[in-house]
Motif scaffolding. Structure first.
Motif, PDB file in Angstrom:
ATOM      1  N   GLU A 201       0.824  -1.213   0.000  1.00 67.31           N
ATOM      2  CA  GLU A 201       0.000   0.000   0.000  1.00 67.31           C
ATOM      3  C   GLU A 201       0.857   1.262   0.000  1.00 67.31           C
ATOM      4  N   CYS A 202       2.098   1.140   0.432  1.00 67.76           N
ATOM      5  CA  CYS A 202       3.005   2.290   0.510  1.00 67.76           C
ATOM      6  C   CYS A 202       4.111   2.215  -0.544  1.00 67.76           C
ATOM      7  N   GLY A 203       3.972   1.312  -1.512  1.00 65.71           N
ATOM      8  CA  GLY A 203       5.012   1.178  -2.517  1.00 65.71           C
ATOM      9  C   GLY A 203       6.245   0.471  -2.013  1.00 65.71           C
ATOM     10  N   CYS A 204       6.087  -0.377  -0.983  1.00 66.53           N
ATOM     11  CA  CYS A 204       7.209  -1.122  -0.408  1.00 66.53           C
ATOM     12  C   CYS A 204       6.967  -2.616  -0.567  1.00 66.53           C
ATOM     13  N   LEU A 205       7.961  -3.387  -0.201  1.00 67.73           N
ATOM     14  CA  LEU A 205       7.846  -4.826  -0.044  1.00 67.73           C
ATOM     15  C   LEU A 205       8.221  -5.174   1.392  1.00 67.73           C
ATOM     16  N   PRO A 206       7.846  -6.356   1.877  1.00 66.58           N
ATOM     17  CA  PRO A 206       8.299  -6.760   3.210  1.00 66.58           C
ATOM     18  C   PRO A 206       9.817  -6.704   3.299  1.00 66.58           C
ATOM     19  N   TYR A 207      10.332  -6.258   4.440  1.00 65.90           N
ATOM     20  CA  TYR A 207      11.783  -6.147   4.620  1.00 65.90           C
ATOM     21  C   TYR A 207      12.430  -7.528   4.563  1.00 65.90           C
ATOM     22  N   GLY A 208      13.504  -7.635   3.783  1.00 66.09           N
ATOM     23  CA  GLY A 208      14.242  -8.883   3.673  1.00 66.09           C
ATOM     24  C   GLY A 208      13.742  -9.749   2.532  1.00 66.09           C
ATOM     25  N   ALA A 209      14.584 -10.646   2.082  1.00 60.93           N
ATOM     26  CA  ALA A 209      14.234 -11.516   0.966  1.00 60.93           C
ATOM     27  C   ALA A 209      13.043 -12.396   1.325  1.00 60.93           C
ATOM     28  N   PRO A 210      12.144 -12.668   0.355  1.00 61.51           N
ATOM     29  CA  PRO A 210      10.999 -13.542   0.634  1.00 61.51           C
ATOM     30  C   PRO A 210      11.442 -14.953   0.973  1.00 61.51           C
ATOM     31  N   GLN A 211      10.604 -15.669   1.729  1.00 56.40           N
ATOM     32  CA  GLN A 211      10.961 -17.012   2.178  1.00 56.40           C
ATOM     33  C   GLN A 211      10.707 -18.068   1.104  1.00 56.40           C
ATOM     34  N   THR A 212       9.969 -17.728   0.044  1.00 58.85           N
ATOM     35  CA  THR A 212       9.722 -18.647  -1.057  1.00 58.85           C
ATOM     36  C   THR A 212      10.123 -17.971  -2.354  1.00 58.85           C
ATOM     37  N   ALA A 213      10.375 -18.774  -3.391  1.00 57.43           N
ATOM     38  CA  ALA A 213      10.824 -18.226  -4.670  1.00 57.43           C
ATOM     39  C   ALA A 213       9.804 -17.277  -5.275  1.00 57.43           C
ATOM     40  N   SER A 214       8.528 -17.583  -5.085  1.00 60.45           N
ATOM     41  CA  SER A 214       7.472 -16.736  -5.653  1.00 60.45           C
ATOM     42  C   SER A 214       7.219 -15.486  -4.825  1.00 60.45           C
ATOM     43  N   GLY A 215       7.731 -15.481  -3.589  1.00 56.79           N
ATOM     44  CA  GLY A 215       7.456 -14.359  -2.692  1.00 56.79           C
ATOM     45  C   GLY A 215       6.152 -14.493  -1.934  1.00 56.79           C
ATOM     46  N   LYS A 216       5.369 -15.557  -2.245  1.00 56.36           N
ATOM     47  CA  LYS A 216       4.096 -15.769  -1.558  1.00 56.36           C
ATOM     48  C   LYS A 216       4.340 -16.463  -0.222  1.00 56.36           C
ATOM     49  N   PRO A 217       3.527 -16.155   0.806  1.00 55.64           N
ATOM     50  CA  PRO A 217       3.720 -16.795   2.111  1.00 55.64           C
ATOM     51  C   PRO A 217       3.382 -18.284   2.047  1.00 55.64           C
ATOM     52  N   ALA A 218       4.201 -19.099   2.683  1.00 55.02           N
ATOM     53  CA  ALA A 218       3.982 -20.540   2.725  1.00 55.02           C
ATOM     54  C   ALA A 218       3.459 -20.947   4.096  1.00 55.02           C
ATOM     55  N   GLY A 219       2.748 -22.071   4.122  1.00 56.63           N
ATOM     56  CA  GLY A 219       2.236 -22.576   5.385  1.00 56.63           C
ATOM     57  C   GLY A 219       1.085 -23.527   5.163  1.00 56.63           C
TER      58      GLY A 219
END
Length: 417
Positions: A201-219
């Motif tokens: 919403e602010c033109g940012c991404l979550p801080y730090g590299a994503p935990q999955t290759a796609s960047g989508k949350p896993a679980g």
């Protein structure tokens, strides 16, 4: 490529504002509600002409309101503008204190407990873990610990403010008014102006590299998670931990029972509560940092310090320094409720449907919290029995935690995006 170039996963002002907002809502609303009622417990029931257990039922109402609203608030946080949810929550907390100040009767405590419970389930239990997991791929445990530390720092500061105001002869109802104004001032500017539901919403991404290759949350999806044995184990573990944090609210009453007629032991008890608040503030940050590296070791250390802290308070009555040490050591375990539990839930079930899963855990945490105040109050002055029960429950927490960590690898193998 040009469309996504504006997005960055680096630390930005917006990320820092999320941390500051988490700090302020825990320092203000949450610390005022959860970290100072033990001091009022030593004074207010006498002024109202009721026994402690009857007055403490307002804490039961507060926790029940949190418990039964947690799934609903969890869904609101996932689907609604978080600024609206948290600002309304802050208003409920602040106005609850103000109503107590104005009406000055027993029943208004129950009304205020309902209001504060509806407010705190979002502010304390859900907002900080949810925001940290959405805004930080890296070091989220450390950030949660840093934010939650301010329930302890706030508690230490507000307890000393209470001591100073009470010692000056200020009317207890005026202190409640100050608490209400403080709750509003320390929360609304941040919930209205600084928070956004997601970094995108602010033109940012979550801080730090994503935990999955796609960047989508896993679980795990929530339905599958809640059918697992580990879910019920962490369910029980979290509730019992919360019950054990409430035993610490008996410290002022416990030391008051040791008074030799000089009136000094009540002040010792309030100081013990202050020491514990300061200790758990430091320990929340330490637990968050350690849990990012090794959550199992952090958990075992927390359980050990819980047992040691209870023993020091129980058998340390001959020395105020030993009592203070016991309170400080117990603060390490106290910190685990709002730091280790959300981290453990995330490590067991992932981030895919974290808000819904954690809101269900929070529901039980608060159901158990609802019986906590009257449960411990029922022991009256039978403190040997109270401390024995506390140690037994600490051992139960330890065993449940070991079971959860044993199931963790198998659950993580089932995660999907």
């Amino acid at each position: 490529m040009g469309e996504t170039a504006k997005y960055t996963d680096k630390m930005s002002v917006r990320h820092i504002l999320i941390v500051i907002s988490g700090i302020m809502i825990t320092f203000g609303c949450s610390a005022l509600v959860f970290s100072t009622w033990s001091a009022f417990q030593a004074v207010v029931p006498e002024q109202l002409g009721v026994d402690t257990a009857t007055w403490a039922l307002y804490i039961t109402v507060l926790y029940l309101a949190e418990a039964f609203s947690a799934p609903f608030i969890g869904k609101l946080l996932a689907k609604t503008d978080i600024r609206i949810v948290l600002s309304v929550s802050a208003l409920l907390v602040g106005l609850g204190f103000i109503l107590i100040s104005i009406v000055k009767t027993l029943w208004i405590f129950y009304v205020a407990g309902l209001m504060m419970g509806l407010g705190e389930v979002g502010l304390l239990w859900l907002a900080v873990p949810t925001l940290c997991n959405k805004w930080f791929n890296k070091n989220s445990g450390t950030i949660i610990g840093a934010c939650m530390a301010f329930t302890g720092i706030g508690g230490a500061i507000w307890l000393q403010v209470f001591n100073a105001l009470n010692a000056s002869g200020m009317d207890i109802w005026t202190i409640y008014m100050i608490w209400g104004i403080a709750a509003l001032v320390t929360s609304l500017p941040f919930t209205l102006l600084c928070i956004r539901s997601t970094p995108e919403e602010c033109g940012c991404l979550p801080y730090g590299a994503p935990q999955t290759a796609s960047g989508k949350p896993a679980g795990l999806d929530a339905g599958k998670a809640m059918k697992s044995v580990a879910f019920y184990a962490v369910f029980l573990l979290a509730g019992i931990i919360n019950l054990l944090t409430i035993v610490a609210q008996q410290f002022p009453k416990y030391t008051k029972s040791l008074d030799d007629g000089t009136g000094t032991m009540l002040a010792v008890g309030v100081t013990m509560a202050t020491v514990m608040m300061a200790s758990q503030a430091i320990c929340k940050l330490a637990l968050g940092v350690c849990a990012d590296k090794n959550s199992k070791v952090s958990f075992l250390a927390a359980c050990a310090t819980g047992i040691i802290g209870v023993l020091l308070v129980w058998f340390g009555t001959g020395s105020t320094m030993v009592l203070y040490a016991g309170a400080a050591v117990y603060g390490f375990f106290f910190a685990s409720c709002v730091v280790l539990v959300p981290i453990l839930v995330r490590q067991l079930f992932g981030q895919r449907e974290y808000p819904e899963i954690y809101s269900r855990v929070s529901m039980f945490v608060n159901i158990v919290g609802a019986i906590g105040a009257p449960f411990w109050a029922l022991f009256g002055k039978n403190y040997p029995m109270l401390f024995t029960v506390a140690i037994i429950l600490l051992v139960v927490v330890l065993l449940l935690g070991i079971f959860c960590f044993g199931k963790m690898k198998g659950l993580q193998e089932q995660w999907t995006e």
